[in-house]
Design a protein around this motif. Structure first.
Motif, PDB file in Angstrom:
ATOM      1  N   MET A   1      -7.528  15.144 -28.803  1.00 38.37           N
ATOM      2  CA  MET A   1      -7.764  13.695 -28.761  1.00 38.37           C
ATOM      3  C   MET A   1      -7.700  13.108 -30.170  1.00 38.37           C
ATOM      4  N   GLY A   2      -8.408  13.759 -31.111  1.00 38.96           N
ATOM      5  CA  GLY A   2      -8.437  13.265 -32.488  1.00 38.96           C
ATOM      6  C   GLY A   2      -7.044  13.294 -33.102  1.00 38.96           C
ATOM      7  N   LYS A   3      -6.300  14.377 -32.770  1.00 44.72           N
ATOM      8  CA  LYS A   3      -4.946  14.517 -33.283  1.00 44.72           C
ATOM      9  C   LYS A   3      -4.051  13.412 -32.750  1.00 44.72           C
ATOM     10  N   LEU A   4      -4.247  13.120 -31.471  1.00 46.96           N
ATOM     11  CA  LEU A   4      -3.424  12.100 -30.808  1.00 46.96           C
ATOM     12  C   LEU A   4      -3.619  10.759 -31.483  1.00 46.96           C
ATOM     13  N   ILE A   5      -4.891  10.435 -31.779  1.00 50.82           N
ATOM     14  CA  ILE A   5      -5.188   9.153 -32.424  1.00 50.82           C
ATOM     15  C   ILE A   5      -4.552   9.088 -33.801  1.00 50.82           C
ATOM     16  N   ARG A   6      -4.534  10.229 -34.484  1.00 46.15           N
ATOM     17  CA  ARG A   6      -3.937  10.245 -35.809  1.00 46.15           C
ATOM     18  C   ARG A   6      -2.446   9.917 -35.736  1.00 46.15           C
ATOM     19  N   PHE A   7      -1.806  10.382 -34.674  1.00 45.98           N
ATOM     20  CA  PHE A   7      -0.355  10.137 -34.546  1.00 45.98           C
ATOM     21  C   PHE A   7      -0.027   8.834 -33.835  1.00 45.98           C
ATOM     22  N   LEU A   8      -1.045   8.136 -33.383  1.00 47.06           N
ATOM     23  CA  LEU A   8      -0.818   6.907 -32.616  1.00 47.06           C
ATOM     24  C   LEU A   8       0.035   5.877 -33.366  1.00 47.06           C
ATOM     25  N   PRO A   9      -0.271   5.610 -34.663  1.00 43.79           N
ATOM     26  CA  PRO A   9       0.570   4.640 -35.386  1.00 43.79           C
ATOM     27  C   PRO A   9       2.040   5.048 -35.404  1.00 43.79           C
ATOM     28  N   LEU A  10       2.297   6.335 -35.622  1.00 45.28           N
ATOM     29  CA  LEU A  10       3.673   6.821 -35.656  1.00 45.28           C
ATOM     30  C   LEU A  10       4.343   6.590 -34.300  1.00 45.28           C
ATOM     31  N   ILE A  11       3.610   6.925 -33.235  1.00 43.71           N
ATOM     32  CA  ILE A  11       4.160   6.751 -31.882  1.00 43.71           C
ATOM     33  C   ILE A  11       4.467   5.270 -31.636  1.00 43.71           C
ATOM     34  N   LEU A  12       3.521   4.406 -32.045  1.00 42.56           N
ATOM     35  CA  LEU A  12       3.717   2.963 -31.844  1.00 42.56           C
ATOM     36  C   LEU A  12       4.940   2.464 -32.599  1.00 42.56           C
ATOM     37  N   VAL A  13       5.081   2.924 -33.861  1.00 41.16           N
ATOM     38  CA  VAL A  13       6.225   2.477 -34.673  1.00 41.16           C
ATOM     39  C   VAL A  13       7.541   2.913 -34.022  1.00 41.16           C
ATOM     40  N   ILE A  14       7.571   4.160 -33.536  1.00 42.68           N
ATOM     41  CA  ILE A  14       8.797   4.653 -32.894  1.00 42.68           C
ATOM     42  C   ILE A  14       9.091   3.832 -31.631  1.00 42.68           C
ATOM     43  N   ALA A  15       8.033   3.582 -30.842  1.00 46.76           N
ATOM     44  CA  ALA A  15       8.219   2.806 -29.609  1.00 46.76           C
ATOM     45  C   ALA A  15       8.759   1.413 -29.930  1.00 46.76           C
ATOM     46  N   LEU A  16       8.157   0.788 -30.947  1.00 41.73           N
ATOM     47  CA  LEU A  16       8.589  -0.552 -31.358  1.00 41.73           C
ATOM     48  C   LEU A  16      10.049  -0.512 -31.816  1.00 41.73           C
ATOM     49  N   GLY A  17      10.378   0.538 -32.576  1.00 41.29           N
ATOM     50  CA  GLY A  17      11.753   0.702 -33.051  1.00 41.29           C
ATOM     51  C   GLY A  17      12.732   0.785 -31.893  1.00 41.29           C
ATOM     52  N   VAL A  18      12.380   1.556 -30.881  1.00 42.09           N
ATOM     53  CA  VAL A  18      13.259   1.706 -29.711  1.00 42.09           C
ATOM     54  C   VAL A  18      13.462   0.349 -29.035  1.00 42.09           C
ATOM     55  N   VAL A  19      12.345  -0.372 -28.834  1.00 42.77           N
ATOM     56  CA  VAL A  19      12.423  -1.677 -28.160  1.00 42.77           C
ATOM     57  C   VAL A  19      13.288  -2.647 -28.957  1.00 42.77           C
ATOM     58  N   LEU A  20      13.037  -2.700 -30.274  1.00 39.08           N
ATOM     59  CA  LEU A  20      13.791  -3.648 -31.095  1.00 39.08           C
ATOM     60  C   LEU A  20      15.265  -3.266 -31.180  1.00 39.08           C
ATOM     61  N   TYR A  21      15.535  -1.950 -31.254  1.00 34.65           N
ATOM     62  CA  TYR A  21      16.923  -1.509 -31.333  1.00 34.65           C
ATOM     63  C   TYR A  21      17.670  -1.905 -30.065  1.00 34.65           C
ATOM     64  N   ARG A  22      17.008  -1.723 -28.941  1.00 39.78           N
ATOM     65  CA  ARG A  22      17.606  -2.103 -27.655  1.00 39.78           C
ATOM     66  C   ARG A  22      17.863  -3.614 -27.620  1.00 39.78           C
ATOM     67  N   GLY A  23      16.874  -4.356 -28.142  1.00 41.44           N
ATOM     68  CA  GLY A  23      17.013  -5.810 -28.176  1.00 41.44           C
ATOM     69  C   GLY A  23      18.222  -6.242 -28.987  1.00 41.44           C
ATOM     70  N   LEU A  24      18.482  -5.526 -30.071  1.00 47.44           N
ATOM     71  CA  LEU A  24      19.632  -5.862 -30.920  1.00 47.44           C
ATOM     72  C   LEU A  24      20.949  -5.607 -30.213  1.00 47.44           C
ATOM     73  N   SER A  25      20.979  -4.551 -29.391  1.00 50.07           N
ATOM     74  CA  SER A  25      22.254  -4.190 -28.781  1.00 50.07           C
ATOM     75  C   SER A  25      22.518  -4.969 -27.491  1.00 50.07           C
ATOM     76  N   LEU A  26      21.540  -5.760 -27.033  1.00 53.34           N
ATOM     77  CA  LEU A  26      21.774  -6.569 -25.825  1.00 53.34           C
ATOM     78  C   LEU A  26      22.579  -7.807 -26.190  1.00 53.34           C
ATOM     79  N   ASN A  27      23.382  -8.246 -25.258  1.00 51.93           N
ATOM     80  CA  ASN A  27      24.135  -9.471 -25.453  1.00 51.93           C
ATOM     81  C   ASN A  27      23.417 -10.623 -24.734  1.00 51.93           C
ATOM     82  N   PRO A  28      22.876 -11.581 -25.513  1.00 55.89           N
ATOM     83  CA  PRO A  28      22.098 -12.640 -24.868  1.00 55.89           C
ATOM     84  C   PRO A  28      22.948 -13.538 -23.966  1.00 55.89           C
TER      85      PRO A  28
END
Lengths: 182, 163
Positions: A1-28
């Motif tokens: 649990m403690g380890k997971l929390i430590r990696f939470l920011p990294l996981i969030l940043v990666i998730a955000l990166g995926v979402v934003l990257y997808r957003g860039l490749s979409l054609n509005p």
């Protein structure tokens, strides 16, 4: 649990990166039509070449149909035109035109100067059918199956690349559906 | 003299006309002006509200009221016709959505597709609050860890004595 929390920011940043990257490749501009899966709207309009001849949605039914929205005021339609002439040679589908908010004389001249790829063009000078189809410009192309159901709406010009990617698989599917009597 | 007066007044008239034309062009460029005649004030207000609420399908960051594009003009005319036919606001919105999709709504309806849009921010705020609470609660535990054990205390005393 403690380890997971430590990696939470990294996981969030990666998730955000995926979402934003997808957003860039979409054609509005690429929006699905509200009409996909619905029947072709009812209409009653003259053809471009003969103001006496009134066509309705029944005239388009029974075949695999490509309905191409075009106009003489639309430069992209001119780019697309030679590809349409090519597509019209395919005996397994029927290509109809929807002459959208245009002038009859100019549109007729266009079809004589270039080639007329269409079985016929519906003359929609006020844009009533265009409105019912959710058309917001030209060119746009609708694929209608043999039951008269709209299966695809494509906004923009068709060329070889677009045809292979966007249309060919669907057309093949529709042909097999028709042959199987679905 | 009368000749002069006539010339002067005709110049004045021409100047005024010129000014009026310029003024008219100025307002026409500011935002699309349709010359719709409304039956009453309520209809006018509804027209204005709906044309602000509906998005132009072609020019995606403008509403129907702001856009100069031909399709926006068409849709404003359609909106006017529908209002004249006595359609309710919800019927008009449905009419547009049936043709142009949910896309034409600046405020999308709450549905499976838009749950994230509607509730996402609230969920994020909730998450943030939970994280803050957890972090704040963990602080005392950290302090205990920082405190010296009895062995360390003894060693510290020893060191201080040596000095």
């Amino acid at each position: 649990m403690g380890k997971l929390i430590r990696f939470l920011p990294l996981i969030l940043v990666i998730a955000l990166g995926v979402v934003l990257y997808r957003g860039l490749s979409l054609n509005p501009q690429d929006m699905p039509s509200a009409l996909v899966g619905k029947p072709m709207p009812q209409f009653s309009l003259p053809t471009l070449n003969n103001s006496e001849r009134i066509v309705t949605s029944a005239d388009l039914k029974g075949d695999i149909v490509l309905l191409n929205v075009w106009a003489t005021w639309c430069p992209t339609c001119k780019y697309e035109h030679p590809y349409l002439v090519d597509i019209a040679k395919n005996p397994q589908l029927k290509l109809y035109g929807l002459n959208y908010k245009d002038e009859r004389a100019a549109a007729q001249e266009w079809l004589t100067v270039y080639e007329d790829p269409y079985m016929f063009s519906i003359f929609d000078d006020v844009g009533t059918l265009g409105l019912d189809l959710g058309v917001y410009g030209a060119p746009e192309t609708f694929v209608i199956d043999h039951h008269g159901i709209i299966r695809k709406r494509f906004a923009g010009a068709i060329d070889t690349r677009v045809w292979r990617k966007e249309f060919e698989p669907l057309i093949a599917q529709l042909i097999s559906e028709k042959q199987q009597g679905k | 003299m009368t000749m002069m007066n006539k010339t002067l007044s005709s110049i004045l008239v021409m100047c005024t006309a010129f000014y009026l034309v310029i003024a008219a062009i100025g307002t026409a460029n500011a935002s699309p002006v349709d010359t719709y005649v409304f039956e009453d004030e309520v209809m006018k207000i509804r027209f204005q509200a709906l044309s602000k609420e509906l998005r132009c399908p072609k020019c995606q960051n403008q509403n129907l009221a702001d856009s100069n594009s031909p399709i926006a003009a068409d849709l404003r005319r359609e909106l006017y016709d529908l209002l004249k036919q006595g359609k309710a606001d919800s019927e008009i919105v449905d009419f547009m959505v049936n043709r142009y999709g949910e896309f034409v709504l600046y405020r999308p309806k709450v549905s499976e597709l838009t749950y994230v849009l509607w509730f996402g921010p609230a969920v994020l705020v909730l998450l943030a609050i939970i994280v803050v609470i957890v972090v704040v609660r963990r602080k005392p535990a950290n302090k205990e860890k920082l405190a010296l054990s009895s062995e360390q205390q003894d060693k510290l005393k020893q060191l201080l004595k040596d000095k």
